[in-house]
Motif scaffolding. Sequence first.
Motif, PDB file in Angstrom:
ATOM      1  N   CYS A  40     -32.535  28.128  13.997  1.00 49.09           N
ATOM      2  CA  CYS A  40     -33.399  29.232  14.096  1.00 49.09           C
ATOM      3  C   CYS A  40     -32.969  30.138  12.760  1.00 49.09           C
ATOM      4  N   PHE A  41     -31.757  30.244  12.610  1.00 50.12           N
ATOM      5  CA  PHE A  41     -30.970  31.313  11.501  1.00 50.12           C
ATOM      6  C   PHE A  41     -31.068  30.371  10.322  1.00 50.12           C
ATOM      7  N   ALA A  42     -30.943  29.116  10.307  1.00 48.58           N
ATOM      8  CA  ALA A  42     -30.969  28.365   8.919  1.00 48.58           C
ATOM      9  C   ALA A  42     -32.677  28.567   8.233  1.00 48.58           C
ATOM     10  N   ARG A  43     -33.567  28.673   9.309  1.00 48.31           N
ATOM     11  CA  ARG A  43     -35.127  28.777   9.012  1.00 48.31           C
ATOM     12  C   ARG A  43     -35.376  30.070   8.466  1.00 48.31           C
ATOM     13  N   LYS A  44     -35.023  31.178   9.225  1.00 51.05           N
ATOM     14  CA  LYS A  44     -35.658  32.379   9.248  1.00 51.05           C
ATOM     15  C   LYS A  44     -34.492  33.562   8.815  1.00 51.05           C
ATOM     16  N   GLY A  45     -33.298  32.971   9.081  1.00 46.10           N
ATOM     17  CA  GLY A  45     -32.012  33.882   8.755  1.00 46.10           C
ATOM     18  C   GLY A  45     -31.741  34.739   9.969  1.00 46.10           C
ATOM     19  N   PHE A  46     -30.572  35.480  10.073  1.00 48.32           N
ATOM     20  CA  PHE A  46     -30.162  36.229  11.247  1.00 48.32           C
ATOM     21  C   PHE A  46     -30.973  37.269  11.765  1.00 48.32           C
ATOM     22  N   HIS A  47     -31.521  37.990  10.885  1.00 47.96           N
ATOM     23  CA  HIS A  47     -32.504  38.838  11.212  1.00 47.96           C
ATOM     24  C   HIS A  47     -34.140  38.597  11.525  1.00 47.96           C
ATOM     25  N   GLY A  48     -34.499  37.652  10.879  1.00 52.20           N
ATOM     26  CA  GLY A  48     -35.869  36.931  10.809  1.00 52.20           C
ATOM     27  C   GLY A  48     -35.875  36.199  12.123  1.00 52.20           C
ATOM     28  N   ALA A  49     -34.931  35.759  12.694  1.00 51.51           N
ATOM     29  CA  ALA A  49     -34.978  34.895  13.887  1.00 51.51           C
ATOM     30  C   ALA A  49     -34.847  35.783  14.947  1.00 51.51           C
ATOM     31  N   SER A  50     -35.764  35.769  15.756  1.00 50.03           N
ATOM     32  CA  SER A  50     -35.741  36.493  16.960  1.00 50.03           C
ATOM     33  C   SER A  50     -35.235  36.127  18.382  1.00 50.03           C
ATOM     34  N   MET A  51     -34.763  36.600  19.143  1.00 53.33           N
ATOM     35  CA  MET A  51     -33.992  36.082  20.488  1.00 53.33           C
ATOM     36  C   MET A  51     -35.115  35.100  21.111  1.00 53.33           C
ATOM     37  N   GLU A  52     -36.473  35.375  20.827  1.00 53.65           N
ATOM     38  CA  GLU A  52     -37.409  34.679  21.288  1.00 53.65           C
ATOM     39  C   GLU A  52     -37.548  33.333  20.840  1.00 53.65           C
ATOM     40  N   ASP A  53     -37.456  33.287  19.562  1.00 54.57           N
ATOM     41  CA  ASP A  53     -37.237  32.083  18.806  1.00 54.57           C
ATOM     42  C   ASP A  53     -36.354  31.029  19.285  1.00 54.57           C
ATOM     43  N   ILE A  54     -35.107  31.792  19.558  1.00 50.45           N
ATOM     44  CA  ILE A  54     -33.779  31.078  19.790  1.00 50.45           C
ATOM     45  C   ILE A  54     -34.333  30.580  21.313  1.00 50.45           C
ATOM     46  N   VAL A  55     -34.833  31.478  22.263  1.00 52.21           N
ATOM     47  CA  VAL A  55     -35.282  30.828  23.311  1.00 52.21           C
ATOM     48  C   VAL A  55     -36.067  29.610  23.395  1.00 52.21           C
ATOM     49  N   ARG A  56     -37.258  29.827  22.701  1.00 54.03           N
ATOM     50  CA  ARG A  56     -38.032  28.663  22.404  1.00 54.03           C
ATOM     51  C   ARG A  56     -37.384  27.412  22.052  1.00 54.03           C
ATOM     52  N   GLU A  57     -36.708  27.374  21.011  1.00 50.53           N
ATOM     53  CA  GLU A  57     -36.119  26.383  20.323  1.00 50.53           C
ATOM     54  C   GLU A  57     -34.916  25.639  21.110  1.00 50.53           C
ATOM     55  N   SER A  58     -34.453  26.423  22.157  1.00 48.79           N
ATOM     56  CA  SER A  58     -33.207  25.961  22.964  1.00 48.79           C
ATOM     57  C   SER A  58     -34.033  25.288  24.337  1.00 48.79           C
ATOM     58  N   ARG A  59     -35.139  25.785  24.613  1.00 47.10           N
ATOM     59  CA  ARG A  59     -35.938  25.305  25.799  1.00 47.10           C
ATOM     60  C   ARG A  59     -34.963  25.797  26.893  1.00 47.10           C
ATOM     61  N   LEU A  60     -34.569  27.111  26.702  1.00 45.03           N
ATOM     62  CA  LEU A  60     -34.122  27.951  28.025  1.00 45.03           C
ATOM     63  C   LEU A  60     -34.995  29.123  28.354  1.00 45.03           C
ATOM     64  N   SER A  61     -34.525  29.808  28.985  1.00 42.26           N
ATOM     65  CA  SER A  61     -35.033  31.251  29.278  1.00 42.26           C
ATOM     66  C   SER A  61     -34.287  32.141  28.640  1.00 42.26           C
ATOM     67  N   PRO A  62     -34.964  33.579  28.580  1.00 42.15           N
ATOM     68  CA  PRO A  62     -33.905  34.496  27.893  1.00 42.15           C
ATOM     69  C   PRO A  62     -32.739  34.762  28.655  1.00 42.15           C
ATOM     70  N   GLY A  63     -32.916  35.014  29.952  1.00 46.58           N
ATOM     71  CA  GLY A  63     -31.867  35.172  30.891  1.00 46.58           C
ATOM     72  C   GLY A  63     -30.700  34.051  30.708  1.00 46.58           C
ATOM     73  N   ALA A  64     -30.969  32.774  30.739  1.00 49.01           N
ATOM     74  CA  ALA A  64     -30.121  31.852  30.623  1.00 49.01           C
ATOM     75  C   ALA A  64     -29.043  32.044  29.382  1.00 49.01           C
ATOM     76  N   ILE A  65     -29.727  32.267  28.283  1.00 50.79           N
ATOM     77  CA  ILE A  65     -29.057  32.650  27.115  1.00 50.79           C
ATOM     78  C   ILE A  65     -27.963  33.704  27.400  1.00 50.79           C
ATOM     79  N   TYR A  66     -28.403  34.860  28.057  1.00 51.74           N
ATOM     80  CA  TYR A  66     -27.475  35.970  28.453  1.00 51.74           C
ATOM     81  C   TYR A  66     -26.601  35.597  29.430  1.00 51.74           C
ATOM     82  N   CYS A  67     -26.505  34.464  29.977  1.00 49.62           N
ATOM     83  CA  CYS A  67     -25.322  33.988  30.747  1.00 49.62           C
ATOM     84  C   CYS A  67     -24.388  33.497  29.885  1.00 49.62           C
ATOM     85  N   TYR A  68     -24.558  33.122  28.694  1.00 46.82           N
ATOM     86  CA  TYR A  68     -23.563  32.464  28.022  1.00 46.82           C
ATOM     87  C   TYR A  68     -23.149  33.362  26.738  1.00 46.82           C
TER      88      TYR A  68
END
Lengths: 204, 204, 204, 204
Positions: free
Chosen positions: A23-51
């Motif tokens: 995501c960051f490579a594609r859109k930059g640190f600020h252009g990529a949203s957490m939602e993007d990362i959530v989608r890309e990682s196929r996890l849920s927002p909560g799951a990411i905040y576990c890590y």
Amino acid sequence: MPKISAQQRQARRLQILQAATRCFARKGFHGASMEDIVRESRLSPGAIYCYFRGKRQIVAAIAQERHSRESALLAGLAASPNLAEGLDGLARSFFAMLQDPGEKQRRKVSIQVWAESLHDRHIRQIVERGLRQRDPLVRSLRDGQRAGQLPAGLDAESLSRVLLALLQGFILQQAWEPDLDAGGYLETVTRLLGCVIRKPADVL
Amino acid sequence: MPKISAQQRQARRLQILQAATRCFARKGFHGASMEDIVRESRLSPGAIYCYFRGKRQIVAAIAQERHSRESALLAGLAASPNLAEGLDGLARSFFAMLQDPGEKQRRKVSIQVWAESLHDRHIRQIVERGLRQRDPLVRSLRDGQRAGQLPAGLDAESLSRVLLALLQGFILQQAWEPDLDAGGYLETVTRLLGCVIRKPADVL
Amino acid sequence: MPKISAQQRQARRLQILQAATRCFARKGFHGASMEDIVRESRLSPGAIYCYFRGKRQIVAAIAQERHSRESALLAGLAASPNLAEGLDGLARSFFAMLQDPGEKQRRKVSIQVWAESLHDRHIRQIVERGLRQRDPLVRSLRDGQRAGQLPAGLDAESLSRVLLALLQGFILQQAWEPDLDAGGYLETVTRLLGCVIRKPADVL
Amino acid sequence: MPKISAQQRQARRLQILQAATRCFARKGFHGASMEDIVRESRLSPGAIYCYFRGKRQIVAAIAQERHSRESALLAGLAASPNLAEGLDGLARSFFAMLQDPGEKQRRKVSIQVWAESLHDRHIRQIVERGLRQRDPLVRSLRDGQRAGQLPAGLDAESLSRVLLALLQGFILQQAWEPDLDAGGYLETVTRLLGCVIRKPADVL
DNA sequence: TATGAATGAGATTTCATTCAT
DNA sequence: TATGAATGAAATCTCATTCAT
């Protein structure tokens, strides 16, 4: 008594970091949203905040990983018994890096880490830790001077900066032009350095 | 029928760009808000939108200005009648740049432009236009080869990349360590290049 | 077929309620998260959901327990054969309450139950059930009037409200100022009520 | 040079606070979301953040306003030349409060402020400032004792707490039962206090 | 042109709850 | 029953931009 093993946990962490890197490579640190990362990682927002505590921690983890890798290149050069061989080693590392399929994206991320380090304290510290890898390189160059492999008149400090710049500039240019002639670049660098570096054999 | 003169308009534009540059240097393109720029420029949000379509346009204008300046360095090298003199000119430009008080901030902004160019089409185009300044440099190097100032075996394309990398790496390192020894760096670079560049006098 | 005995189950329930009470006293119903309660109770989220449908049920259970306790105070007053003695009983209950070490926390929770009852139907019902304890008190006061222990002109309904207010206000003030002079408060209340309440002996 | 006058600004602030009060009365501080307040105030999220730093500040502003109002009641009692008249004044203020159409909601909010004050430092400070209004009341009662309007044996401190409790308990009970007999309550309170308070005329 | 209050889409993060084990 | 990693709806808040004045 964790439900998942340390190994599984590590795997999930990696899964997140890899998704974030894409995501960051594609859109930059600020252009990529957490939602993007959530989608890309196929996890849920909560799951990411576990890590990770938050987005900044993810950026920091990636910056860390990036600079570890880049430091390793310089460290290899410094660790080498003689300069000429060290440069060859650097060359080989270079090409290994080029063959890694994910590296293209990671290079883009590196450059963003540079930019981010200019105003984010945490990232700055990580980058500075990486920059300290230049110290052993300077020592190594001074050793080379004492061994007669390098002209005594050269400033080892500055030469180390030149070597680092050649690495950084290459990373930058390759991010813009992925198909640039890496081999030619390396050869030219080697040739320039060859003017000042004498192989041990030549010294004898 | 503009209510203010073109000159006044230009002055206001500059006022905004300078304020924005300070903000961007301090907090990054994304960390700095329009409100920050408004405060720094002592204007109102509405006024800024009279001169720029939005934040991205401000970033783009700054990127433009940045790359114009950096291209000029390379262009000077390319325009020089012989390579040795061109390098001297580059050195002088370097130091001129260092003496400019606002340059410290602008260097930081340059690096952010690099990062931004990786995912922003518009910025990318601006950067690419800057990169094309390498073309005359390559031609200049080839001329040098034909004139015997440069070994025929060297790849002019790659050498131009090396020169650019030395510039880029310096900008980066100086952003992190403002007090680095610029003179030493320049001397070392000159010495390395001296191995391959022959002064016209030597050719004769 | 429960896997654990009813007794064990009851113990676990209590363990959860006590942990939740501590959390709620510290952070409020909304400020305390289920995770807080999980940590405090040294159980797991899943385990808690084996005993309670959710957070609201825990709040409700605590509200229930609270109002049972407070109703008991009023009930004691109502049940007493004559008013003067009843007030003495209330005094004793008061002090018993003050000596209970966990009561400080529970008072805070009571006040939050009051607040919550204003917009949570379920809690409201629990509180209303508690408020109905005023009815026997009113009857008791009317009996006292008929027995001549209380002036006939007084409105028993309103007097019951006054008594309740004196209790509620005390709970509130003690939550803010734990070291207030409870004895003095009680004495003053007794003295005020003494003006209107005649002891049976006096009636004869 | 603000675009809107201080008066308009104050009006907007009030508009938000009134909307928030309605929401808080309906759903509680935590049950009501910013979105609710946005809808109720017919403004946009951003507009609200022009006037308040966040939800907590809105709650604090309302708490402030609440306690100002309640303190005023006590202050009126304290400021009165003699106690009997002061109580009459309190009675009149009471009824004035009851006639205010928005007061029903505000009473609910008061109780939530009490609950919130138990774990929110900021709200606590506001409430404590309100509680300090008891001090002038105590002084006023002591003056009354010296003037012979009040038996010397009574503890002024405790009596002030009793008066406050009668106020607090009434607020609470009326929040649950809006139609309770306020007149009867007041009469009963007056009668009880009449036992201990002598009118100046009687003293002579 | 200039103002600045207002907009509202969208960002990050939390947390009550679930469910495979 | 018990575990705890994972879920995902929803909450708070930000900020680039607009527009009536």
